[in-house]
Motif scaffolding. Structure first.
Motif, PDB file in Angstrom:
ATOM      1  N   GLY A  40     -55.315 -40.730 -49.408  1.00 59.28           N
ATOM      2  CA  GLY A  40     -56.463 -41.612 -48.831  1.00 59.28           C
ATOM      3  C   GLY A  40     -57.455 -40.761 -47.892  1.00 59.28           C
ATOM      4  O   GLY A  40     -57.072 -40.299 -46.991  1.00 59.28           O
ATOM      5  N   LYS A  41     -58.785 -40.739 -48.307  1.00 54.43           N
ATOM      6  CA  LYS A  41     -59.438 -40.026 -47.351  1.00 54.43           C
ATOM      7  C   LYS A  41     -59.698 -40.449 -46.100  1.00 54.43           C
ATOM      8  O   LYS A  41     -59.688 -39.731 -44.807  1.00 54.43           O
ATOM      9  N   GLY A  42     -59.487 -41.793 -45.802  1.00 56.72           N
ATOM     10  CA  GLY A  42     -59.454 -42.441 -44.446  1.00 56.72           C
ATOM     11  C   GLY A  42     -58.342 -41.813 -43.702  1.00 56.72           C
ATOM     12  O   GLY A  42     -58.504 -41.372 -42.321  1.00 56.72           O
ATOM     13  N   ALA A  43     -57.253 -42.226 -44.253  1.00 59.76           N
ATOM     14  CA  ALA A  43     -56.037 -41.969 -43.301  1.00 59.76           C
ATOM     15  C   ALA A  43     -55.878 -40.399 -43.166  1.00 59.76           C
ATOM     16  O   ALA A  43     -55.367 -40.001 -42.077  1.00 59.76           O
ATOM     17  N   ASN A  44     -56.253 -39.677 -44.153  1.00 56.57           N
ATOM     18  CA  ASN A  44     -55.946 -38.148 -44.220  1.00 56.57           C
ATOM     19  C   ASN A  44     -56.929 -37.790 -42.990  1.00 56.57           C
ATOM     20  O   ASN A  44     -56.368 -36.917 -42.002  1.00 56.57           O
ATOM     21  N   GLN A  45     -58.325 -38.085 -42.928  1.00 58.94           N
ATOM     22  CA  GLN A  45     -59.152 -37.688 -41.780  1.00 58.94           C
ATOM     23  C   GLN A  45     -58.665 -38.054 -40.549  1.00 58.94           C
ATOM     24  O   GLN A  45     -58.727 -37.248 -39.589  1.00 58.94           O
ATOM     25  N   CYS A  46     -58.033 -39.201 -40.452  1.00 58.92           N
ATOM     26  CA  CYS A  46     -57.709 -39.779 -39.131  1.00 58.92           C
ATOM     27  C   CYS A  46     -56.269 -38.979 -38.515  1.00 58.92           C
ATOM     28  O   CYS A  46     -56.487 -38.560 -37.421  1.00 58.92           O
ATOM     29  N   VAL A  47     -55.277 -38.626 -39.583  1.00 59.10           N
ATOM     30  CA  VAL A  47     -54.426 -38.011 -39.011  1.00 59.10           C
ATOM     31  C   VAL A  47     -54.687 -36.464 -38.817  1.00 59.10           C
ATOM     32  O   VAL A  47     -54.171 -35.956 -37.837  1.00 59.10           O
ATOM     33  N   ALA A  48     -55.547 -35.848 -39.431  1.00 62.56           N
ATOM     34  CA  ALA A  48     -56.214 -34.649 -39.037  1.00 62.56           C
ATOM     35  C   ALA A  48     -56.699 -34.402 -37.773  1.00 62.56           C
ATOM     36  O   ALA A  48     -55.931 -33.400 -36.859  1.00 62.56           O
ATOM     37  N   ALA A  49     -57.333 -35.465 -37.153  1.00 60.82           N
ATOM     38  CA  ALA A  49     -57.787 -35.596 -35.962  1.00 60.82           C
ATOM     39  C   ALA A  49     -56.731 -35.979 -34.971  1.00 60.82           C
ATOM     40  O   ALA A  49     -56.379 -35.133 -33.855  1.00 60.82           O
ATOM     41  N   ALA A  50     -55.672 -36.800 -35.275  1.00 60.42           N
ATOM     42  CA  ALA A  50     -54.542 -37.126 -34.375  1.00 60.42           C
ATOM     43  C   ALA A  50     -53.581 -36.052 -34.293  1.00 60.42           C
ATOM     44  O   ALA A  50     -53.283 -35.739 -33.186  1.00 60.42           O
ATOM     45  N   LYS A  51     -53.407 -35.091 -35.369  1.00 58.51           N
ATOM     46  CA  LYS A  51     -52.426 -33.988 -35.175  1.00 58.51           C
ATOM     47  C   LYS A  51     -53.159 -32.892 -34.191  1.00 58.51           C
ATOM     48  O   LYS A  51     -52.349 -32.349 -33.769  1.00 58.51           O
ATOM     49  N   LEU A  52     -54.416 -32.878 -33.950  1.00 63.79           N
ATOM     50  CA  LEU A  52     -54.981 -31.844 -33.144  1.00 63.79           C
ATOM     51  C   LEU A  52     -55.029 -32.247 -31.761  1.00 63.79           C
ATOM     52  O   LEU A  52     -54.995 -31.706 -30.531  1.00 63.79           O
ATOM     53  N   GLY A  53     -54.644 -33.486 -31.497  1.00 61.09           N
ATOM     54  CA  GLY A  53     -54.502 -34.262 -30.045  1.00 61.09           C
ATOM     55  C   GLY A  53     -55.395 -35.392 -29.938  1.00 61.09           C
ATOM     56  O   GLY A  53     -55.472 -35.750 -28.656  1.00 61.09           O
ATOM     57  N   ALA A  54     -56.322 -35.904 -30.796  1.00 59.11           N
ATOM     58  CA  ALA A  54     -57.299 -37.009 -30.740  1.00 59.11           C
ATOM     59  C   ALA A  54     -56.622 -38.334 -30.352  1.00 59.11           C
ATOM     60  O   ALA A  54     -55.537 -38.709 -31.057  1.00 59.11           O
ATOM     61  N   ASP A  55     -57.372 -39.165 -29.799  1.00 59.24           N
ATOM     62  CA  ASP A  55     -56.873 -40.342 -29.633  1.00 59.24           C
ATOM     63  C   ASP A  55     -57.442 -41.288 -30.903  1.00 59.24           C
ATOM     64  O   ASP A  55     -58.966 -41.403 -30.514  1.00 59.24           O
TER      65      ASP A  55
END
Ligand code: ATP
Length: 306
Positions: A40-55
């Motif tokens: 799912g694009k929403g969750a994927n984009q969120c996880v991509a940012a979270a894995k880099l260390g974003a809040d």
């Protein structure tokens, strides 16, 4: 340093069956392998940012089935705030049933399920988080009116990923986002122009700015990305992606957008540097199998010159 990134969008679970060939209508065949992937694009984009260390915070809906619970667990373990990931009564989770043949051909049936139930009232419930987000990301796998309301509430930078592309749409989808981000196919649908290379993408970006976009970013797979800042007389920026040995490009666009939000929000670098860094992250993701599994963690930041 952390950044406040809010994503409004979809959660889908991919059921992938591999077989020597695709079945014909009415036929049952034996497959060789089965995997499930969180997508799912929403969750994927969120996880991509979270894995880099974003809040990160995700505003989304899952079904009241076992997959909804599993999806929330997956987001929790990626460090995403799931306060606004709602379980939807009387609805299945979003599902993609994918058959893949040895030849690489595939058949896909998508059932949006709970994603279709995301509503403007859900956006109002998350108003405080959305309006205080440094970067807000949306796509079009959930109802477009939710993206429009979220952008109206946003006081930071908004990125609308116009995917999947729509042939008829509210013009606010083009005029509200700070950055309208699409791939070549979507650029062609939104403009009616052929988009096969950086030259075509440059023309499409100019066309979209003429139609009212504040700025336009078009991704072109291994050819990188093209950016138009929307300024009068601005030269379109062409940014190359690093050359890599590509293994699986699924989710590359999502890795790119999640990383772009991270570099804009957490690192506060110029747009040119943020796009270059997002290309680096997305190129790294295509060297590994899978979608969210292939998105790199913070170790990649050491390799990026900001
Ligand atoms: P998908 O639908 O597969 O998620 P997309 O079509 O939305 O992807 P693309 O334009 O294919 O997005 O890719 C996004 C970014 O990923 C590109 O701008 C580029 O930086 C990187 N990328 C994709 N494929 C490659 C590749 N083969 N080599 C290097 N970089 C790549």
């Amino acid at each position: 340093m952390s950044s406040k990134i809010v994503v409004v969008g979809s959660c889908m679970i991919d059921f992938v069956s591999y077989a020597s060939r695709l079945p014909t209508a009415g036929e049952t065949i034996h497959g060789d392998k089965f995997v499930t992937n969180f997508g799912g694009k929403g969750a994927n984009q969120c996880v991509a940012a979270a894995k880099l260390g974003a809040d990160t915070t995700l505003v989304a809906r899952v079904g009241n089935d076992i997959w909804g619970e599993k999806y929330i667990d997956n987001l929790d373990s990626a460090g995403v705030n799931t306060e606004f990931v709602l379980i939807t009564p009387n609805s299945s989770s979003g599902i993609a049933q994918i058959n893949v043949a040895e030849s690489g051909e595939n058949q896909i049936v998508i059932v949006a399920g709970a994603n279709k139930q995301l509503s403007v009232s859900d956006i109002e419930d998350a108003k405080k988080s959305i309006s205080s987000a440094e970067v807000l990301i949306m796509q079009l796998e959930t109802p477009p009116e939710t993206a429009i309301r979220a952008m109206e509430l946003c006081t930071g930078i908004s990125i609308l990923n116009g995917a999947p592309a729509l042939s008829t749409y509210d013009p606010k989808l083009l005029t509200l986002p700070t950055i309208f981000c699409i791939n070549e196919t979507e650029a062609s649908i939104f403009t009616g122009l052929p988009v096969n290379n950086t030259g075509d993408a440059e023309k499409a970006a100019i066309d979209l700015v003429t139609k009212g976009c504040k700025s336009v970013l078009i991704t072109l797979g291994e050819q990188g990305a093209v950016y138009h800042s929307g300024d009068c007389g601005c030269k379109v920026l062409k940014i190359e992606s690093p050359k890599v040995k590509s293994l699986d490009t699924t989710g590359a666009g999502d890795a790119f957008i999640g990383a772009l939000a991270y570099f804009i929000g957490a690192k506060k670098v110029s747009m040119e540097k943020a796009i270059r860094a997002a290309c680096f992250v997305a190129a790294d993701s295509v060297t590994k199998l899978g979608t969210q599994m292939s998105f790199p963690g913070p170790e990649i930041l050491k390799k990026i010159d900001l």
